[in-house]
Motif scaffolding. Structure first.
Motif, mmCIF file in Angstrom:
data_model
loop_
_atom_site.group_PDB
_atom_site.id
_atom_site.type_symbol
_atom_site.label_atom_id
_atom_site.label_comp_id
_atom_site.label_asym_id
_atom_site.label_seq_id
_atom_site.Cartn_x
_atom_site.Cartn_y
_atom_site.Cartn_z
ATOM 1 N N ASN A 199 0.798 -1.231 0.000
ATOM 2 C CA ASN A 199 0.000 0.000 0.000
ATOM 3 C C ASN A 199 0.825 1.273 0.000
ATOM 4 O O ASN A 199 0.532 2.219 -0.736
ATOM 5 N N THR A 200 1.854 1.332 0.859
ATOM 6 C CA THR A 200 2.628 2.562 1.042
ATOM 7 C C THR A 200 4.105 2.224 1.252
ATOM 8 O O THR A 200 4.443 1.075 1.578
ATOM 9 N N PRO A 201 4.981 3.205 1.116
ATOM 10 C CA PRO A 201 6.393 2.966 1.444
ATOM 11 C C PRO A 201 6.581 2.527 2.892
ATOM 12 O O PRO A 201 7.490 1.745 3.201
ATOM 13 N N GLN A 202 5.712 3.023 3.783
ATOM 14 C CA GLN A 202 5.835 2.650 5.193
ATOM 15 C C GLN A 202 5.649 1.146 5.413
ATOM 16 O O GLN A 202 6.199 0.579 6.368
ATOM 17 N N ASP A 203 4.876 0.512 4.529
ATOM 18 C CA ASP A 203 4.639 -0.932 4.663
ATOM 19 C C ASP A 203 5.896 -1.759 4.448
ATOM 20 O O ASP A 203 5.947 -2.938 4.828
ATOM 21 N N GLY B 284 8.980 -0.443 5.372
ATOM 22 C CA GLY B 284 9.991 0.157 6.223
ATOM 23 C C GLY B 284 10.630 1.419 5.693
ATOM 24 O O GLY B 284 11.717 1.808 6.149
ATOM 25 N N LEU B 285 9.959 2.114 4.751
ATOM 26 C CA LEU B 285 10.488 3.349 4.174
ATOM 27 C C LEU B 285 9.634 4.533 4.616
ATOM 28 O O LEU B 285 8.454 4.368 4.939
ATOM 29 N N PRO B 286 10.195 5.748 4.619
ATOM 30 C CA PRO B 286 9.416 6.925 5.025
ATOM 31 C C PRO B 286 8.413 7.305 3.941
ATOM 32 O O PRO B 286 8.598 6.971 2.759
ATOM 33 N N PRO B 287 7.318 8.020 4.302
ATOM 34 C CA PRO B 287 6.346 8.450 3.291
ATOM 35 C C PRO B 287 6.962 9.440 2.313
ATOM 36 O O PRO B 287 7.839 10.226 2.678
ATOM 37 N N VAL B 288 6.526 9.393 1.065
ATOM 38 C CA VAL B 288 7.027 10.312 0.048
ATOM 39 C C VAL B 288 6.559 11.725 0.336
ATOM 40 O O VAL B 288 7.309 12.688 0.213
ATOM 41 N N ALA C 201 4.091 13.672 3.400
ATOM 42 C CA ALA C 201 3.376 13.437 4.649
ATOM 43 C C ALA C 201 1.876 13.643 4.498
ATOM 44 O O ALA C 201 1.075 12.943 5.112
ATOM 45 N N GLU C 202 1.460 14.603 3.657
ATOM 46 C CA GLU C 202 0.041 14.916 3.570
ATOM 47 C C GLU C 202 -0.762 13.822 2.877
ATOM 48 O O GLU C 202 -1.978 13.841 2.891
ATOM 49 N N TYR C 203 -0.072 12.848 2.271
ATOM 50 C CA TYR C 203 -0.782 11.761 1.634
ATOM 51 C C TYR C 203 -0.757 10.500 2.485
ATOM 52 O O TYR C 203 -1.100 9.427 2.016
ATOM 53 N N ALA C 204 -0.339 10.652 3.744
ATOM 54 C CA ALA C 204 -0.480 9.547 4.678
ATOM 55 C C ALA C 204 -1.961 9.379 5.013
ATOM 56 O O ALA C 204 -2.743 10.314 4.876
ATOM 57 N N PRO C 205 -2.401 8.203 5.436
ATOM 58 C CA PRO C 205 -3.814 7.995 5.745
ATOM 59 C C PRO C 205 -4.315 8.994 6.787
ATOM 60 O O PRO C 205 -3.631 9.297 7.766
ATOM 61 N N ARG C 206 -5.521 9.530 6.569
ATOM 62 C CA ARG C 206 -6.099 10.510 7.472
ATOM 63 C C ARG C 206 -6.590 9.811 8.743
ATOM 64 O O ARG C 206 -7.309 8.813 8.680
ATOM 65 N N THR C 207 -6.206 10.338 9.908
ATOM 66 C CA THR C 207 -6.627 9.765 11.182
ATOM 67 C C THR C 207 -7.200 10.860 12.068
ATOM 68 O O THR C 207 -7.028 12.056 11.812
ATOM 69 N N ASP C 208 -7.876 10.433 13.131
ATOM 70 C CA ASP C 208 -8.394 11.417 14.081
ATOM 71 C C ASP C 208 -7.322 11.740 15.108
ATOM 72 O O ASP C 208 -6.177 11.309 15.000
#
Length: 446
Positions: free
Chosen positions: A204-208, A210-214, A216-223
Motif C-alpha cells: 500500500n505505502t512505502p511505510q509498509d 519500512g520506508l518513510p512516506p514520500v 506526509a500529507e498523503y499519509a492515511p487521514r486519522t483522528d
C-alpha cells in the motif's frame, strides 16, 4: 567519500524506494489493465449471443445490461474510494479482482437474463474497486511534482486493457472454442492470475516496507487519537473540497463521449459506412483506443513540464481541441474515407483520454490530500454516472444529435478548466512559500 555512497544506509534506502516505486507501478498497472478483460467479455459475447437460439437477448436488453453495469460501477466508485482510504488498496482491490473473476465464470456457465443482470451488478461493484484504490497506491509512492507524468504513463493501462481484451476474448470464444461462453472463462482466467500476482507483489505505502512516506500529507487521514477517519468524515471532507467537486462535474460532462464510442463505435461506423463491412466497422474504432495509450502520457508531461504540475491548463487545451474534433466526426464518416475516420477517431482519443486520466487520476489525488482514494472515487463516480448516459443515448438518438450534445458538454468542461487555470495543489503552494522565505536568507548569506 563519495565512492562509498553506494554502501551507506541512505543510498540503500533510496535504492529500495526506487525498486518499490516501480514494482508497485508495474503491478498496479497490470491489475487495472486486467479489470478490462472481464469488463469487455460481455461486449465480445454479444456477437455470439445474437445468433444463439438458446439465449435470446434483444439489443435493447443488452443496452440495459450495460447501463445496469455502469450504474453499479458508479455507486461502487463513491463507496470503494472511501474504504480504500480507510483499509488500504490491497484489501479492496484484491477483493475486487477475485469477485470479478468469479462473476465472469458464472456468466459463462448460466445463460439466463436474471443471472446476467445480477452478475452485471456484481461486476460493476467489483471493478469499481480498481481506479480509486490504485490511484491512491501510486500517489503514495510518487510526489506531486512527478505525479502528472507518472500517472499519465500509468493511465495507459486502461487503454491497453481495452485494446487487448476484446481480441483476446474474441480469439478464445470464436476461433478456439466457437462458443461465446469462452469469452467469459478466458477473461476470468487472466484476472485470477493477476489477482495472485497482486497479492504477491503489491504494497500500500512505502511505510509498509519500512520506508518513510514520500509526502506526509498523503499519509492515511486519522483522528486525534490515531484511529482511521470514519466513512462519513472522509465523505464530508470531499464534499467540502470545492476543487474536487469541480473535477467531478467536469468528469461527468466528459465521460459520456468516451463510452458512447467504446460501446457504440462499431455500430456508428457501420451505419454510416456499410461498405467497410462488419469486421471493418469493428476495427476502425480501435484507433480511438490506440490513441488512449498516448493521450495520458502527453498530457502528464505537458502538465508537469510546461505548467509546473498544474493540471487545469493542460486539460483546458486538450478539451478545447476535443470539442472541435467531435464536431468533425460525423462529417468524416459521411465523406466515406476510412483513413479520415480513423484519423479523426485517433485525434479524439488523444484529446479525450488525456484529460480523462488527468481529471480522475493526478488531479483528484493532488487535491484529495489525505483522502486521495475518496477523491479519486468521487470524481470517477461522477464520471461513471455520465458513462451511463454514454451507453444509453446512442440507443435512443441519432449519431449527429449525440455528438452535438457531446461537443456542448466538452465546451462546458473547457470553461470550467479555464476558470481554475492557476489552481495548484497545497503541497506546491507550500513549496513556493518555503522557497520565498528561504530566498532572502540565502541572499543575505551571499
Amino acid at each position: 567519500m563519495n565512492h562509498h555512497l553506494g554502501s551507506t544506509p541512505l543510498a540503500s534506502g533510496l535504492h529500495s524506494l526506487r525498486r518499490w516505486r516501480w514494482q508497485v507501478f508495474a503491478i498496479t498497472w497490470l491489475a487495472y489493465a486486467a479489470f478490462y478483460f472481464t469488463r469487455k467479455a460481455f461486449s465480445v459475447a454479444k456477437l455470439g449471443i445474437v445468433d444463439d437460439p438458446s439465449f435470446e437477448l434483444e439489443r435493447a436488453a443488452m443496452a440495459q445490461l450495460d447501463a445496469l453495469y455502469l450504474a453499479a460501477y458508479a455507486v461502487g466508485q463513491f463507496t470503494w474510494g472511501i474504504l480504500a482510504d480507510r483499509f488500504g488498496p490491497r484489501v479492496v482491490v484484491l477483493g475486487g479482482l477475485v469477485i470479478s473473476a468469479v462473476a465472469a465464470v458464472i456468466m459463462g456457465t448460466f445463460a439466463t437474463l436474471p443471472i446476467f443482470a445480477t452478475c452485471m451488478v456484481v461486476q460493476g461493484l467489483a471493478q469499481s474497486t480498481g481506479w480509486a484504490g490504485l490511484c491512491k497506491n501510486i500517489g503514495s509512492f510518487f510526489a506531486t511534482q512527478e505525479r502528472g507524468r507518472i500517472l499519465g504513463l500509468w493511465s495507459s493501462c486502461y487503454a491497453f486493457g481495452g485494446l487487448v481484451a476484446s481480441p483476446f476474448a474474441g480469439w478464445w470464444a470464436y476461433h478456439v472454442f466457437g462458443d461465446w461462453r469462452a469469452a467469459f472463462f478466458a477473461c476470468a482466467g487472466v484476472v485470477a492470475v493477476v489477482a495472485v500476482l497482486f497479492f504477491l507483489f503489491q504494497r500500500n505505502t512505502p511505510q509498509d516496507v519500512g520506508l518513510p512516506p514520500v509526502e506526509a500529507e498523503y499519509a492515511p487521514r486519522t483522528d486525534g487519537e490515531g484511529r482511521y477517519a470514519s466513512f462519513g468524515a472522509c465523505l464530508m471532507t470531499i464534499m467540502k473540497n470545492r476543487t474536487v467537486l469541480v473535477l467531478g462535474l467536469a468528469y461527468f460532462l466528459l465521460k459520456p463521449a468516451r463510452y458512447a464510442i467504446l460501446f457504440w463505435g462499431p455500430v456508428m461506423v457501420y451505419e454510416r459506412m456499410p461498405a467497410v463491412g462488419m469486421v471493418g466497422a469493428a476495427i476502425v474504432p480501435t484507433s480511438f483506443e490506440v490513441a488512449g495509450l498516448f493521450g495520458p502520457i502527453l498530457i502528464g508531461l505537458m502538465s508537469d513540464k510546461w505548467f509546473g504540475a498544474r493540471r487545469f491548463p493542460a486539460c483546458a487545451i486538450s478539451l478545447l481541441t476535443l470539442s472541435v474534433l467531435l464536431v468533425l466526426f460525423v462529417p468524416a464518416m459521411q465523406s466515406g474515407s476510412v483513413y479520415l475516420v480513423v484519423g479523426v477517431l485517433f485525434l479524439i482519443g488523444l484529446t479525450l483520454y488525456g484529460p480523462d486520466s488527468m481529471i480522475s487520476g493526478a488531479a483528484a489525488v493532488d487535491f484529495g490530500k489525505g483522502t486521495a482514494a475518496t477523491a479519486s472515487g468521487f470524481v470517477n463516480g461522477c464520471g461513471s454516472v455520465g458513462a451511463v448516459l454514454g451507453g444509453l443515448l446512442p440507443g435512443f438518438f441519432d449519431t449527429e444529435t449525440v455528438f452535438l450534445l457531446f461537443t456542448g458538454t466538452a465546451l462546458i468542461a473547457t470553461v470550467m478548466m479555464l476558470l481554475h487555470w492557476n489552481t495548484r495543489p497545497d503541497s506546491l503552494v507550500a513549496d513556493d512559500e518555503a522557497a520565498a522565505i528561504a530566498a532572502p536568507a540565502a541572499q543575505a548569506r551571499e
